[in-house]
Design a protein around this motif. Sequence first.
Motif, PDB file in Angstrom:
ATOM      1  N   GLU A  18      56.584  -7.223 -15.413  1.00 12.00           N
ATOM      2  CA  GLU A  18      57.155  -6.018 -16.020  1.00 12.00           C
ATOM      3  C   GLU A  18      56.460  -4.744 -15.570  1.00 12.00           C
ATOM      4  O   GLU A  18      57.087  -3.692 -15.465  1.00 12.00           O
ATOM      5  CB  GLU A  18      57.116  -6.124 -17.544  1.00 12.00           C
ATOM      6  CG  GLU A  18      58.081  -7.137 -18.094  1.00 12.00           C
ATOM      7  CD  GLU A  18      58.121  -7.152 -19.612  1.00 12.00           C
ATOM      8  OE1 GLU A  18      57.625  -6.202 -20.238  1.00 12.00           O
ATOM      9  OE2 GLU A  18      58.649  -8.132 -20.153  1.00 12.00           O
ATOM     10  N   HIS A  19      55.146  -4.811 -15.339  1.00 10.12           N
ATOM     11  CA  HIS A  19      54.394  -3.628 -14.938  1.00 10.12           C
ATOM     12  C   HIS A  19      53.073  -4.069 -14.291  1.00 10.12           C
ATOM     13  O   HIS A  19      52.657  -5.208 -14.430  1.00 10.12           O
ATOM     14  CB  HIS A  19      54.113  -2.718 -16.148  1.00 10.12           C
ATOM     15  CG  HIS A  19      53.371  -3.400 -17.252  1.00 10.12           C
ATOM     16  ND1 HIS A  19      54.013  -4.134 -18.238  1.00 10.12           N
ATOM     17  CD2 HIS A  19      52.044  -3.494 -17.535  1.00 10.12           C
ATOM     18  CE1 HIS A  19      53.109  -4.630 -19.066  1.00 10.12           C
ATOM     19  NE2 HIS A  19      51.913  -4.263 -18.669  1.00 10.12           N
ATOM     20  N   PHE A  20      52.456  -3.140 -13.574  1.00  6.09           N
ATOM     21  CA  PHE A  20      51.147  -3.413 -12.999  1.00  6.09           C
ATOM     22  C   PHE A  20      50.117  -3.516 -14.117  1.00  6.09           C
ATOM     23  O   PHE A  20      50.211  -2.824 -15.134  1.00  6.09           O
ATOM     24  CB  PHE A  20      50.723  -2.299 -12.025  1.00  6.09           C
ATOM     25  CG  PHE A  20      51.479  -2.346 -10.726  1.00  6.09           C
ATOM     26  CD1 PHE A  20      51.198  -3.308  -9.770  1.00  6.09           C
ATOM     27  CD2 PHE A  20      52.473  -1.417 -10.470  1.00  6.09           C
ATOM     28  CE1 PHE A  20      51.895  -3.349  -8.581  1.00  6.09           C
ATOM     29  CE2 PHE A  20      53.173  -1.443  -9.274  1.00  6.09           C
ATOM     30  CZ  PHE A  20      52.880  -2.406  -8.336  1.00  6.09           C
ATOM     31  N   LEU A  21      49.136  -4.343 -13.893  1.00  6.00           N
ATOM     32  CA  LEU A  21      48.138  -4.590 -14.931  1.00  6.00           C
ATOM     33  C   LEU A  21      46.813  -3.911 -14.625  1.00  6.00           C
ATOM     34  O   LEU A  21      46.465  -3.686 -13.472  1.00  6.00           O
ATOM     35  CB  LEU A  21      47.884  -6.092 -15.060  1.00  6.00           C
ATOM     36  CG  LEU A  21      49.098  -6.933 -15.427  1.00  6.00           C
ATOM     37  CD1 LEU A  21      48.748  -8.398 -15.372  1.00  6.00           C
ATOM     38  CD2 LEU A  21      49.590  -6.552 -16.801  1.00  6.00           C
ATOM     39  N   ALA A  22      46.090  -3.639 -15.675  1.00  3.55           N
ATOM     40  CA  ALA A  22      44.720  -3.155 -15.534  1.00  3.55           C
ATOM     41  C   ALA A  22      43.836  -4.344 -15.166  1.00  3.55           C
ATOM     42  O   ALA A  22      44.186  -5.496 -15.437  1.00  3.55           O
ATOM     43  CB  ALA A  22      44.251  -2.530 -16.844  1.00  3.55           C
ATOM     44  N   PRO A  23      42.683  -4.085 -14.540  1.00  6.00           N
ATOM     45  CA  PRO A  23      41.772  -5.186 -14.213  1.00  6.00           C
ATOM     46  C   PRO A  23      41.424  -6.020 -15.452  1.00  6.00           C
ATOM     47  O   PRO A  23      41.304  -5.495 -16.559  1.00  6.00           O
ATOM     48  CB  PRO A  23      40.536  -4.466 -13.672  1.00  6.00           C
ATOM     49  CG  PRO A  23      41.057  -3.172 -13.151  1.00  6.00           C
ATOM     50  CD  PRO A  23      42.190  -2.794 -14.079  1.00  6.00           C
ATOM     51  N   LYS A  24      41.300  -7.322 -15.253  1.00  8.11           N
ATOM     52  CA  LYS A  24      40.924  -8.300 -16.279  1.00  8.11           C
ATOM     53  C   LYS A  24      41.997  -8.501 -17.346  1.00  8.11           C
ATOM     54  O   LYS A  24      41.718  -9.015 -18.420  1.00  8.11           O
ATOM     55  CB  LYS A  24      39.582  -7.958 -16.907  1.00  8.11           C
ATOM     56  CG  LYS A  24      38.447  -7.936 -15.903  1.00  8.11           C
ATOM     57  CD  LYS A  24      37.122  -7.708 -16.570  1.00  8.11           C
ATOM     58  CE  LYS A  24      36.014  -7.673 -15.519  1.00  8.11           C
ATOM     59  NZ  LYS A  24      34.712  -7.481 -16.118  1.00  8.11           N
ATOM     60  N   LYS A  25      43.222  -8.104 -17.075  1.00  4.51           N
ATOM     61  CA  LYS A  25      44.342  -8.326 -17.991  1.00  4.51           C
ATOM     62  C   LYS A  25      45.250  -9.395 -17.395  1.00  4.51           C
ATOM     63  O   LYS A  25      45.297  -9.595 -16.185  1.00  4.51           O
ATOM     64  CB  LYS A  25      45.143  -7.036 -18.215  1.00  4.51           C
ATOM     65  CG  LYS A  25      44.332  -5.914 -18.833  1.00  4.51           C
ATOM     66  CD  LYS A  25      43.948  -6.259 -20.260  1.00  4.51           C
ATOM     67  CE  LYS A  25      43.164  -5.120 -20.879  1.00  4.51           C
ATOM     68  NZ  LYS A  25      42.747  -5.407 -22.230  1.00  4.51           N
ATOM     69  N   THR A  26      45.989 -10.085 -18.240  1.00  3.01           N
ATOM     70  CA  THR A  26      46.937 -11.095 -17.780  1.00  3.01           C
ATOM     71  C   THR A  26      48.303 -10.836 -18.396  1.00  3.01           C
ATOM     72  O   THR A  26      48.419 -10.202 -19.448  1.00  3.01           O
ATOM     73  CB  THR A  26      46.490 -12.526 -18.154  1.00  3.01           C
ATOM     74  OG1 THR A  26      46.348 -12.608 -19.571  1.00  3.01           O
ATOM     75  CG2 THR A  26      45.171 -12.884 -17.494  1.00  3.01           C
ATOM     76  N   LEU A  27      49.323 -11.349 -17.726  1.00  5.68           N
ATOM     77  CA  LEU A  27      50.694 -11.170 -18.177  1.00  5.68           C
ATOM     78  C   LEU A  27      51.524 -12.292 -17.556  1.00  5.68           C
ATOM     79  O   LEU A  27      51.357 -12.614 -16.380  1.00  5.68           O
ATOM     80  CB  LEU A  27      51.231  -9.810 -17.700  1.00  5.68           C
ATOM     81  CG  LEU A  27      52.676  -9.456 -17.989  1.00  5.68           C
ATOM     82  CD1 LEU A  27      52.881  -9.259 -19.487  1.00  5.68           C
ATOM     83  CD2 LEU A  27      53.068  -8.198 -17.236  1.00  5.68           C
ATOM     84  N   ALA A  28      52.396 -12.883 -18.330  1.00 11.05           N
ATOM     85  CA  ALA A  28      53.291 -13.916 -17.788  1.00 11.05           C
ATOM     86  C   ALA A  28      54.304 -13.276 -16.844  1.00 11.05           C
ATOM     87  O   ALA A  28      54.837 -12.194 -17.112  1.00 11.05           O
ATOM     88  CB  ALA A  28      54.015 -14.624 -18.922  1.00 11.05           C
ATOM     89  N   ALA A  29      54.557 -13.932 -15.734  1.00  7.88           N
ATOM     90  CA  ALA A  29      55.535 -13.436 -14.765  1.00  7.88           C
ATOM     91  C   ALA A  29      56.950 -13.688 -15.275  1.00  7.88           C
ATOM     92  O   ALA A  29      57.217 -14.688 -15.938  1.00  7.88           O
ATOM     93  CB  ALA A  29      55.335 -14.112 -13.423  1.00  7.88           C
TER      94      ALA A  29
END
Length: 69
Positions: A18-29
């Motif tokens: 959905e969006h670019f992440l900050a370092p050390k963050k996770t997000l399901a594709a």
Amino acid sequence: MKILSFGSLNYDYTYEVEHFLAPKKTLAAKSMQRGFGGKGANQSIAFARAGLSVYHAGRVGADGQPFVD
């Protein structure tokens, strides 16, 4: 003209998020696609699309039968 291209054959994995992440963050594709890639294979494909006769030499692993096909 005939081209002999040597180089890697790899699978490329592309993930949609959905969006670019900050370092050390996770997000399901949202989705994932697997396609043919590798520097050598990409060059061979570009030559073929340009209308040249291409032969490609590269090592194929146990999961690489689709590259041969």
